[in-house]
Scaffold this motif. Structure first.
Motif, PDB file in Angstrom:
ATOM      1  N   ALA A  13       0.842  -1.191   0.000  1.00 24.51           N
ATOM      2  CA  ALA A  13       0.000   0.000   0.000  1.00 24.51           C
ATOM      3  C   ALA A  13       0.884   1.250   0.000  1.00 24.51           C
ATOM      4  CB  ALA A  13      -0.905   0.002   1.230  1.00 24.51           C
TER       5      ALA A  13
ATOM      6  N   ASP B 258      -8.229   4.634  -0.119  1.00 23.88           N
ATOM      7  CA  ASP B 258      -8.804   4.749  -1.464  1.00 23.88           C
ATOM      8  C   ASP B 258      -9.972   5.735  -1.492  1.00 23.88           C
ATOM      9  OD1 ASP B 258      -6.949   2.860  -2.398  1.00 23.88           O
ATOM     10  OD2 ASP B 258      -8.248   1.208  -1.781  1.00 23.88           O
TER      11      ASP B 258
ATOM     12  N   THR C 249      -2.837  -2.732  -3.401  1.00 21.98           N
ATOM     13  CA  THR C 249      -2.839  -1.569  -4.294  1.00 21.98           C
ATOM     14  C   THR C 249      -3.502  -0.340  -3.670  1.00 21.98           C
ATOM     15  OG1 THR C 249      -4.926  -2.312  -5.263  1.00 21.98           O
ATOM     16  CG2 THR C 249      -2.880  -3.024  -6.357  1.00 21.98           C
ATOM     17  N   SER C 250      -3.870  -0.426  -2.397  1.00 27.99           N
ATOM     18  CA  SER C 250      -4.571   0.687  -1.745  1.00 27.99           C
ATOM     19  C   SER C 250      -3.673   1.898  -1.557  1.00 27.99           C
ATOM     20  CB  SER C 250      -5.112   0.260  -0.374  1.00 27.99           C
ATOM     21  OG  SER C 250      -6.206  -0.595  -0.504  1.00 27.99           O
TER      22      SER C 250
ATOM     23  N   ALA D 226      -9.783  -3.027   6.205  1.00 28.91           N
ATOM     24  CA  ALA D 226      -8.971  -3.812   5.264  1.00 28.91           C
ATOM     25  C   ALA D 226      -8.221  -2.916   4.283  1.00 28.91           C
ATOM     26  CB  ALA D 226      -9.858  -4.783   4.499  1.00 28.91           C
TER      27      ALA D 226
ATOM     28  N   ALA E 155      -2.381  -5.994   5.818  1.00 33.09           N
ATOM     29  CA  ALA E 155      -3.754  -6.306   5.413  1.00 33.09           C
ATOM     30  C   ALA E 155      -4.769  -5.392   6.082  1.00 33.09           C
ATOM     31  CB  ALA E 155      -4.075  -7.760   5.757  1.00 33.09           C
TER      32      ALA E 155
ATOM     33  N   ARG F  40      -5.866  -3.279   0.694  1.00 36.35           N
ATOM     34  CA  ARG F  40      -5.396  -4.124  -0.414  1.00 36.35           C
ATOM     35  C   ARG F  40      -3.949  -3.732  -0.753  1.00 36.35           C
ATOM     36  NH1 ARG F  40     -10.009  -1.846  -2.962  1.00 36.35           N
ATOM     37  NH2 ARG F  40      -8.472  -0.915  -4.321  1.00 36.35           N
TER      38      ARG F  40
END
Length: 89
Positions: free
Chosen positions: A2, A60, A77-78, A73, A24, A75
């Protein structure tokens, strides 16, 4: 991993460039950030690890829900954005 970015206003008080960290949950990601930048911890969370009242974290583009445990949570790619909450009147 992230991406974690900080507002310029927060950067006035402590050096905190945009960085990448694994995890995570918000807490896991931020713990990795704090290991690399221990001084930042005191600005973002209190002595119990709870997000300070004047701080907000977005994942995000959405504000996190769990300010106490930061269990929201994340990800790989967050994008997390850490900023000081603004108030006024």
């Amino acid at each position: 991993m992230a991406t974690v970015a900080f507002t310029p206003n927060l950067q006035r008080h402590v050096v905190c460039p945009t960085t990448e960290a694994p995890g995570a949950t918000v807490r896991e990601v931020m713990e990795h950030v704090f290991v690399a930048n221990p001084r930042l911890r005191g600005y973002v969370v209190d002595e119990r690890g709870v997000l300070r009242k004047h701080m907000i974290i977005f994942i995000d583009g959405n504000q996190i829900v769990d300010r106490d445990q930061q269990s929201d949570a994340v990800r790989p790619t967050s994008e997390l954005y850490v900023m000081q909450a603004l108030s006024g009147g």
